[in-house]
Design a protein around this motif. Structure first.
Motif: not given
Length: 129
Positions: A38-41, A79-84
């Motif tokens: 999420x940080x890099x994204x 979006x999946x990484x952020x949701x998790x």
């Protein structure tokens, strides 16, 4: 001075693939990994936003970059990484309040977090495409 030091018997080769981690440990590791993703994204997405707002040509260039299956797949992953990360963060906050901190309830909350994330991931996939 006359003490002898005995060498402890330790494994010479530790094969990490043979160690079975509990589901709560896997959930915790995934929470950290999703935070890094999420940080890099976020950095990349902020750069794209800045470039798209710089001029009309910049906006059209960003539209060209984003218009493709591979980029949509990456956006779905983000979006999946952020949701998790959000679901895992809520799980950790609940545990910090003293709930679900035992071994059995911690494992159950990890399974629930993974299930909720799977649902949100499918929902994000439907929204992206």
């Amino acid at each position: 001075m006359g003490q002898t030091v005995t060498k402890k018997q330790r494994p010479v080769h530790l094969d990490l693939r043979t160690i079975r981690q509990p589901v709560a440990a896997i959930a915790s590791i995934l929470h950290r990994v999703s935070g890094v993703i999420t940080l890099f994204a976020l950095a990349i997405l902020l750069w794209l936003l800045s470039y798209s707002l710089s001029s009309e040509a910049g906006f059209l260039k960003v539209v060209d970059i984003v218009d493709g299956f591979f980029v949509w797949f990456i956006l779905w992953g983000i979006l999946t990484a952020l949701a998790y990360h959000i679901v895992g963060g809520i799980r950790h906050m609940i545990m910090d309040l003293g709930y679900c901190s035992e071994l059995e309830t911690g494992a159950l909350s990890a399974k629930v977090a993974l299930g909720v994330t799977a649902f949100l991931s499918v929902l994000a996939g439907i929204m992206v495409w």
